[in-house]
Design a protein around this motif. Structure first.
Motif, PDB file in Angstrom:
ATOM      1  N   ARG A 109       0.794  -1.228   0.000  1.00  0.00           N
ATOM      2  CA  ARG A 109       0.000   0.000   0.000  1.00  0.00           C
ATOM      3  C   ARG A 109       0.829   1.282   0.000  1.00  0.00           C
ATOM      4  N   GLY A 110       2.034   1.250   0.541  1.00  0.00           N
ATOM      5  CA  GLY A 110       2.797   2.480   0.692  1.00  0.00           C
ATOM      6  C   GLY A 110       3.217   3.106  -0.624  1.00  0.00           C
ATOM      7  N   PHE A 111       3.650   2.270  -1.593  1.00  0.00           N
ATOM      8  CA  PHE A 111       4.192   2.777  -2.854  1.00  0.00           C
ATOM      9  C   PHE A 111       3.270   2.546  -4.046  1.00  0.00           C
ATOM     10  N   ALA A 112       2.076   2.046  -3.810  1.00  0.00           N
ATOM     11  CA  ALA A 112       1.211   1.636  -4.921  1.00  0.00           C
ATOM     12  C   ALA A 112       0.986   2.763  -5.929  1.00  0.00           C
ATOM     13  N   GLY A 113       0.804   3.989  -5.443  1.00  0.00           N
ATOM     14  CA  GLY A 113       0.495   5.087  -6.353  1.00  0.00           C
ATOM     15  C   GLY A 113       1.666   5.553  -7.195  1.00  0.00           C
ATOM     16  N   LEU A 114       2.881   5.084  -6.899  1.00  0.00           N
ATOM     17  CA  LEU A 114       4.062   5.560  -7.617  1.00  0.00           C
ATOM     18  C   LEU A 114       4.381   4.744  -8.866  1.00  0.00           C
ATOM     19  N   ALA A 115       3.669   3.648  -9.067  1.00  0.00           N
ATOM     20  CA  ALA A 115       4.024   2.728 -10.152  1.00  0.00           C
ATOM     21  C   ALA A 115       3.915   3.381 -11.532  1.00  0.00           C
ATOM     22  N   ARG A 116       3.129   4.446 -11.646  1.00  0.00           N
ATOM     23  CA  ARG A 116       2.944   5.088 -12.952  1.00  0.00           C
ATOM     24  C   ARG A 116       4.031   6.104 -13.282  1.00  0.00           C
ATOM     25  N   LEU A 117       4.928   6.369 -12.351  1.00  0.00           N
ATOM     26  CA  LEU A 117       6.056   7.242 -12.691  1.00  0.00           C
ATOM     27  C   LEU A 117       6.871   6.605 -13.814  1.00  0.00           C
ATOM     28  N   PRO A 118       7.247   7.382 -14.831  1.00  0.00           N
ATOM     29  CA  PRO A 118       8.024   6.803 -15.939  1.00  0.00           C
ATOM     30  C   PRO A 118       9.398   6.299 -15.510  1.00  0.00           C
ATOM     31  N   HIS A 119       9.854   6.696 -14.345  1.00  0.00           N
ATOM     32  CA  HIS A 119      11.165   6.270 -13.832  1.00  0.00           C
ATOM     33  C   HIS A 119      11.111   4.876 -13.215  1.00  0.00           C
ATOM     34  N   VAL A 120       9.904   4.393 -12.904  1.00  0.00           N
ATOM     35  CA  VAL A 120       9.739   3.082 -12.274  1.00  0.00           C
ATOM     36  C   VAL A 120       9.690   2.036 -13.374  1.00  0.00           C
ATOM     37  N   ARG A 121      10.700   1.160 -13.388  1.00  0.00           N
ATOM     38  CA  ARG A 121      10.875   0.224 -14.500  1.00  0.00           C
ATOM     39  C   ARG A 121      10.172  -1.106 -14.284  1.00  0.00           C
ATOM     40  N   HIS A 122       9.497  -1.295 -13.160  1.00  0.00           N
ATOM     41  CA  HIS A 122       8.827  -2.548 -12.870  1.00  0.00           C
ATOM     42  C   HIS A 122       7.648  -2.236 -11.962  1.00  0.00           C
ATOM     43  N   ALA A 123       6.609  -3.070 -12.005  1.00  0.00           N
ATOM     44  CA  ALA A 123       5.498  -2.904 -11.073  1.00  0.00           C
ATOM     45  C   ALA A 123       6.011  -2.995  -9.639  1.00  0.00           C
ATOM     46  N   VAL A 124       5.244  -2.459  -8.707  1.00  0.00           N
ATOM     47  CA  VAL A 124       5.648  -2.517  -7.299  1.00  0.00           C
ATOM     48  C   VAL A 124       5.826  -3.975  -6.884  1.00  0.00           C
ATOM     49  N   ILE A 125       6.970  -4.280  -6.284  1.00  0.00           N
ATOM     50  CA  ILE A 125       7.292  -5.655  -5.895  1.00  0.00           C
ATOM     51  C   ILE A 125       6.758  -5.881  -4.489  1.00  0.00           C
ATOM     52  N   ASP A 126       5.785  -6.796  -4.348  1.00  0.00           N
ATOM     53  CA  ASP A 126       5.172  -7.021  -3.048  1.00  0.00           C
ATOM     54  C   ASP A 126       5.308  -8.472  -2.580  1.00  0.00           C
ATOM     55  N   ASP A 127       6.048  -9.275  -3.311  1.00  0.00           N
ATOM     56  CA  ASP A 127       6.249 -10.678  -2.978  1.00  0.00           C
ATOM     57  C   ASP A 127       7.705 -10.894  -2.571  1.00  0.00           C
ATOM     58  N   VAL A 128       7.920 -11.649  -1.510  1.00  0.00           N
ATOM     59  CA  VAL A 128       9.277 -11.810  -0.980  1.00  0.00           C
ATOM     60  C   VAL A 128      10.206 -12.467  -1.986  1.00  0.00           C
ATOM     61  N   GLN A 129       9.742 -13.527  -2.640  1.00  0.00           N
ATOM     62  CA  GLN A 129      10.598 -14.212  -3.611  1.00  0.00           C
ATOM     63  C   GLN A 129      10.946 -13.296  -4.782  1.00  0.00           C
ATOM     64  N   ALA A 130       9.953 -12.509  -5.216  1.00  0.00           N
ATOM     65  CA  ALA A 130      10.230 -11.551  -6.287  1.00  0.00           C
ATOM     66  C   ALA A 130      11.220 -10.492  -5.814  1.00  0.00           C
ATOM     67  N   ALA A 131      11.102 -10.090  -4.545  1.00  0.00           N
ATOM     68  CA  ALA A 131      12.043  -9.107  -4.003  1.00  0.00           C
ATOM     69  C   ALA A 131      13.457  -9.659  -4.004  1.00  0.00           C
ATOM     70  N   VAL A 132      13.614 -10.919  -3.599  1.00  0.00           N
ATOM     71  CA  VAL A 132      14.947 -11.546  -3.608  1.00  0.00           C
ATOM     72  C   VAL A 132      15.497 -11.571  -5.022  1.00  0.00           C
ATOM     73  N   LYS A 133      14.669 -11.967  -5.985  1.00  0.00           N
ATOM     74  CA  LYS A 133      15.105 -12.050  -7.380  1.00  0.00           C
ATOM     75  C   LYS A 133      15.567 -10.693  -7.894  1.00  0.00           C
ATOM     76  N   HIS A 134      14.794  -9.646  -7.631  1.00  0.00           N
ATOM     77  CA  HIS A 134      15.143  -8.328  -8.146  1.00  0.00           C
ATOM     78  C   HIS A 134      16.355  -7.746  -7.415  1.00  0.00           C
ATOM     79  N   LEU A 135      16.448  -7.974  -6.111  1.00  0.00           N
ATOM     80  CA  LEU A 135      17.625  -7.489  -5.385  1.00  0.00           C
ATOM     81  C   LEU A 135      18.892  -8.178  -5.883  1.00  0.00           C
ATOM     82  N   ASP A 136      18.801  -9.474  -6.151  1.00  0.00           N
ATOM     83  CA  ASP A 136      19.963 -10.181  -6.713  1.00  0.00           C
ATOM     84  C   ASP A 136      20.337  -9.611  -8.078  1.00  0.00           C
ATOM     85  N   SER A 137      19.322  -9.234  -8.874  1.00  0.00           N
ATOM     86  CA  SER A 137      19.599  -8.637 -10.188  1.00  0.00           C
ATOM     87  C   SER A 137      20.292  -7.284 -10.035  1.00  0.00           C
TER      88      SER A 137
END
Length: 274
Positions: A109-137
């Motif tokens: 809920r905290g960052f949901a409204g920011l996803a439409r900024l053109p600087h945000v290259r991916h949807a808001v990551i709200d899943d732990v496994q997805a967070a691990v994957k993106h942080l590793d990237s």
């Protein structure tokens, strides 16, 4: 009693003992008109709000005494709102070619409204496994940038509820964040993280890598010490709702965080460089 205040912040400043006059109720400091009043800003400079004299307070993210930023405070302190203010103000003054933002928000809920900024290259990551994957990237990107000796475009990795992410993600999340905190600056990668539980365990593991703290109202003097990294900050006396301390180089500046309403967020998204 003389100040007619429920509580006030008393702290040492050099050889002086300073007593804050309690902040009187006033109109909110609004981000959009504040940004409009500033003209052009240096690259990668975030708008925080206004200090006690009413002067705009800015934070240049790549500065050597900023690096990564921890925002701490209880529910109602305004920490997530301040993170949104930082991210949107950065997007307001920097193009997507120069700045990218990764949003990690376990509570969705905290960052949901920011996803439409053109600087945000991916949807808001709200899943732990997805967070691990993106942080590793991002860690891989950091290592590749190190090899190539490049540090642009600047990247902000923004994390809401850092303590929850560390608890649910365990060692993989802790390891990735620790590597980014230790080596990210040279590669142009910076962390902006929020937590409402500034415990010794959480802060201790990354203390040296968060030299800049933005501290809102906290529950106790112990939490104030952990969050600010110093004794006697008085953060437990702050009033909430955007009343913050900027703590950097052992100095504190009290400020009112700029507020970004939903309507103004949509307008600023439209106005952001494409």
């Amino acid at each position: 009693l003389a100040l007619n205040a429920r509580a006030t912040r008393v702290y040492r400043k050099g050889s002086l003992l300073q007593v804050d006059v309690p902040r009187r109720q006033a109109d909110p400091v609004r981000l959009r008109p504040l940004c409009a009043s500033l003209g052009d800003l240096p690259a990668f400079t975030a708008v925080l709000g206004v200090d006690e004299s009413g002067a705009p307070l800015l934070l240049r993210i790549p500065a050597s005494d900023v690096v990564h930023t921890l925002i701490a405070g209880t529910t109602g302190s305004g920490k997530t709102a301040l993170a949104r203010t930082i991210l949107v103000s950065l997007a307001r003054f920097n193009s997507p070619a120069d700045l990218s933002i990764l949003l990690i928000d376990p509570k969705r809920r905290g960052f949901a409204g920011l996803a439409r900024l053109p600087h945000v290259r991916h949807a808001v990551i709200d899943d732990v496994q997805a967070a691990v994957k993106h942080l590793d990237s991002v860690v891989e990107m950091m290592e590749e940038r190190d090899r190539r000796r490049v540090n642009r475009p600047l990247m902000i990795v923004a994390v809401d509820e850092l303590a929850d992410l560390l608890q649910s993600g365990g060692k993989p999340v802790e390891s990735a964040l620790a590597r980014l905190a230790q080596r990210g600056r040279e590669a142009g990668i910076h962390l902006v993280a929020c937590t409402q539980r500034p415990t010794a365990n959480l802060i201790g593991s990354m203390k040296a890598n968060f030299p800049t703290r933005l501290v809102g109202a906290v529950a106790s003097s112990d939490e104030a010490r952990y969050a600010s990294g110093m004794k006697g900050s008085g953060a437990e006396k702050l009033e909430g709702a955007g009343d913050f301390l900027l703590v950097v180089r052992g100095e504190t500046i009290r400020f009112q965080a700029a507020w970004l309403s939903s309507d103004n967020l949509e307008t600023m998204i439209e106005e952001a460089p494409k």
